[in-house]
Scaffold this active site. Sequence first.
Site, PDB file in Angstrom:
ATOM      1  N   GLY A 288       0.779  -1.235   0.000  1.00 10.43           N
ATOM      2  CA  GLY A 288       0.000   0.000   0.000  1.00 10.43           C
ATOM      3  C   GLY A 288       0.811   1.287   0.000  1.00 10.43           C
ATOM      4  O   GLY A 288       0.353   2.317  -0.480  1.00 10.43           O
TER       5      GLY A 288
ATOM      6  N   GLU B 101       3.857   4.246   6.019  1.00  7.79           N
ATOM      7  CA  GLU B 101       2.599   3.530   5.827  1.00  7.79           C
ATOM      8  C   GLU B 101       1.600   4.384   5.059  1.00  7.79           C
ATOM      9  O   GLU B 101       1.603   5.606   5.166  1.00  7.79           O
ATOM     10  CB  GLU B 101       1.977   3.180   7.185  1.00  7.79           C
ATOM     11  CG  GLU B 101       2.407   1.836   7.741  1.00  7.79           C
ATOM     12  CD  GLU B 101       1.788   0.662   6.987  1.00  7.79           C
ATOM     13  OE1 GLU B 101       1.401   0.797   5.814  1.00  7.79           O
ATOM     14  OE2 GLU B 101       1.701  -0.417   7.605  1.00  7.79           O
ATOM     15  N   ASP B 102       0.741   3.721   4.299  1.00  4.61           N
ATOM     16  CA  ASP B 102      -0.343   4.439   3.635  1.00  4.61           C
ATOM     17  C   ASP B 102      -1.465   4.756   4.619  1.00  4.61           C
ATOM     18  O   ASP B 102      -2.066   5.822   4.567  1.00  4.61           O
ATOM     19  CB  ASP B 102      -0.886   3.648   2.435  1.00  4.61           C
ATOM     20  CG  ASP B 102      -1.230   2.212   2.803  1.00  4.61           C
ATOM     21  OD1 ASP B 102      -0.721   1.702   3.822  1.00  4.61           O
ATOM     22  OD2 ASP B 102      -2.009   1.585   2.071  1.00  4.61           O
TER      23      ASP B 102
ATOM     24  N   ASP C 272      -4.965   1.703  10.750  1.00  2.00           N
ATOM     25  CA  ASP C 272      -6.336   1.289  11.006  1.00  2.00           C
ATOM     26  C   ASP C 272      -6.409   0.848  12.475  1.00  2.00           C
ATOM     27  O   ASP C 272      -6.542   1.683  13.370  1.00  2.00           O
ATOM     28  CB  ASP C 272      -6.636   0.154  10.016  1.00  2.00           C
ATOM     29  CG  ASP C 272      -8.103  -0.153   9.867  1.00  2.00           C
ATOM     30  OD1 ASP C 272      -8.918   0.466  10.552  1.00  2.00           O
ATOM     31  OD2 ASP C 272      -8.449  -1.030   9.055  1.00  2.00           O
TER      32      ASP C 272
ATOM     33  N   LYS D 169      -6.971   6.455  10.507  1.00  2.00           N
ATOM     34  CA  LYS D 169      -8.371   6.245  10.908  1.00  2.00           C
ATOM     35  C   LYS D 169      -8.404   5.998  12.409  1.00  2.00           C
ATOM     36  O   LYS D 169      -8.483   4.859  12.861  1.00  2.00           O
ATOM     37  CB  LYS D 169      -8.934   4.997  10.208  1.00  2.00           C
ATOM     38  CG  LYS D 169      -9.459   5.185   8.809  1.00  2.00           C
ATOM     39  CD  LYS D 169     -10.093   3.867   8.356  1.00  2.00           C
ATOM     40  CE  LYS D 169     -10.631   3.955   6.955  1.00  2.00           C
ATOM     41  NZ  LYS D 169     -11.125   2.629   6.496  1.00  2.00           N
TER      42      LYS D 169
ATOM     43  N   PHE E  42     -14.443   3.217   3.224  1.00  2.00           N
ATOM     44  CA  PHE E  42     -13.634   2.259   2.459  1.00  2.00           C
ATOM     45  C   PHE E  42     -12.862   3.035   1.389  1.00  2.00           C
ATOM     46  O   PHE E  42     -13.404   3.388   0.348  1.00  2.00           O
ATOM     47  CB  PHE E  42     -14.528   1.204   1.807  1.00  2.00           C
ATOM     48  CG  PHE E  42     -13.770  -0.037   1.424  1.00  2.00           C
ATOM     49  CD1 PHE E  42     -12.553   0.034   0.748  1.00  2.00           C
ATOM     50  CD2 PHE E  42     -14.261  -1.294   1.753  1.00  2.00           C
ATOM     51  CE1 PHE E  42     -11.838  -1.099   0.410  1.00  2.00           C
ATOM     52  CE2 PHE E  42     -13.561  -2.442   1.414  1.00  2.00           C
ATOM     53  CZ  PHE E  42     -12.346  -2.343   0.741  1.00  2.00           C
ATOM     54  N   VAL E  43     -11.605   3.331   1.679  1.00  2.00           N
ATOM     55  CA  VAL E  43     -10.835   4.158   0.756  1.00  2.00           C
ATOM     56  C   VAL E  43      -9.892   3.323  -0.121  1.00  2.00           C
ATOM     57  O   VAL E  43      -9.341   2.314   0.318  1.00  2.00           O
ATOM     58  CB  VAL E  43     -10.025   5.257   1.484  1.00  2.00           C
ATOM     59  CG1 VAL E  43     -10.929   6.392   1.911  1.00  2.00           C
ATOM     60  CG2 VAL E  43      -9.262   4.700   2.684  1.00  2.00           C
TER      61      VAL E  43
ATOM     62  N   ASP F 183      -5.789  -0.528  -1.945  1.00  2.00           N
ATOM     63  CA  ASP F 183      -6.495  -1.441  -2.845  1.00  2.00           C
ATOM     64  C   ASP F 183      -7.819  -1.934  -2.270  1.00  2.00           C
ATOM     65  O   ASP F 183      -8.090  -1.831  -1.075  1.00  2.00           O
ATOM     66  CB  ASP F 183      -5.636  -2.677  -3.114  1.00  2.00           C
ATOM     67  CG  ASP F 183      -5.612  -3.636  -1.927  1.00  2.00           C
ATOM     68  OD1 ASP F 183      -5.359  -3.177  -0.792  1.00  2.00           O
ATOM     69  OD2 ASP F 183      -5.876  -4.835  -2.119  1.00  2.00           O
TER      70      ASP F 183
ATOM     71  N   ARG G 239      -5.035   0.469  -6.971  1.00  2.00           N
ATOM     72  CA  ARG G 239      -3.863   1.081  -6.334  1.00  2.00           C
ATOM     73  C   ARG G 239      -3.296   2.233  -7.174  1.00  2.00           C
ATOM     74  O   ARG G 239      -2.662   3.136  -6.640  1.00  2.00           O
ATOM     75  CB  ARG G 239      -2.755   0.039  -6.128  1.00  2.00           C
ATOM     76  CG  ARG G 239      -3.077  -1.059  -5.119  1.00  2.00           C
ATOM     77  CD  ARG G 239      -1.809  -1.814  -4.758  1.00  2.00           C
ATOM     78  NE  ARG G 239      -2.051  -3.109  -4.135  1.00  2.00           N
ATOM     79  CZ  ARG G 239      -2.196  -3.307  -2.824  1.00  2.00           C
ATOM     80  NH1 ARG G 239      -2.148  -2.295  -1.997  1.00  2.00           N
ATOM     81  NH2 ARG G 239      -2.403  -4.519  -2.343  1.00  2.00           N
TER      82      ARG G 239
END
Length: 184
Positions: free
Chosen positions: A46, A102-103, A106, A134, A155-156, A162, A168
Amino acid sequence: MMNKDVAKIMIGEEDLDGIVSRLAEEISRDYSGDDKRLVLLCILKGSIVFTGDLMKKLTVPVEIDCMRVSSYGNGTESGGNVNILLDLVRPDLDKCDVLIVEDIIDSGRTLAYLVGYLKHKGVKSVKTCTLLDKPSRRVVEFEPDYKGVEIPDEFVIGYGLDYAEMYRALPYVGILKPEVYENK
Ligand code: PRP
């Protein structure tokens, strides 16, 4: 044109560029000493796009490395282990100032685990940078050193993120239409 499966663009290209520029400035300022040896650690897959854009904007010398991990037990209290699929292997870890890139954060499990893991491996220093956060999804307490933006629990996809390995390559962060993942 917007991808047909995207309900809404959450963060457009220009906004992303501004966010990444701001993070690159902060990081360049903090890692500017002669005693620093900055290694961006891209967490596959990611973070590929974010890491690529971030490294181009840094004004300090930088090395790149990658790890790939998978967390299992997501969403349950009992899980939370992280599986290392591709490890960081180099003989000079005690000289490396590692910045994990990191992208998205969570539950917080991946980064909480990785920070401990890299410290245990004996890196000189370890910090964390995430594009998206998040906070409402946190299971373990974790606060990154560098943060792009906090987002709601949508939901991104896109800009590296992805759904089932797709989307992506989209140049923006978008919200996926629910019908794409519902009833699958
Ligand atoms: C995502 C993301 C982080 C992790 C964050 O990766 O890139 O690595 O989950 O979640 P956490 O805070 O709950 O640990 P994913 O497992 O989807 O793999 P990918 O990067 O290859 O898409």
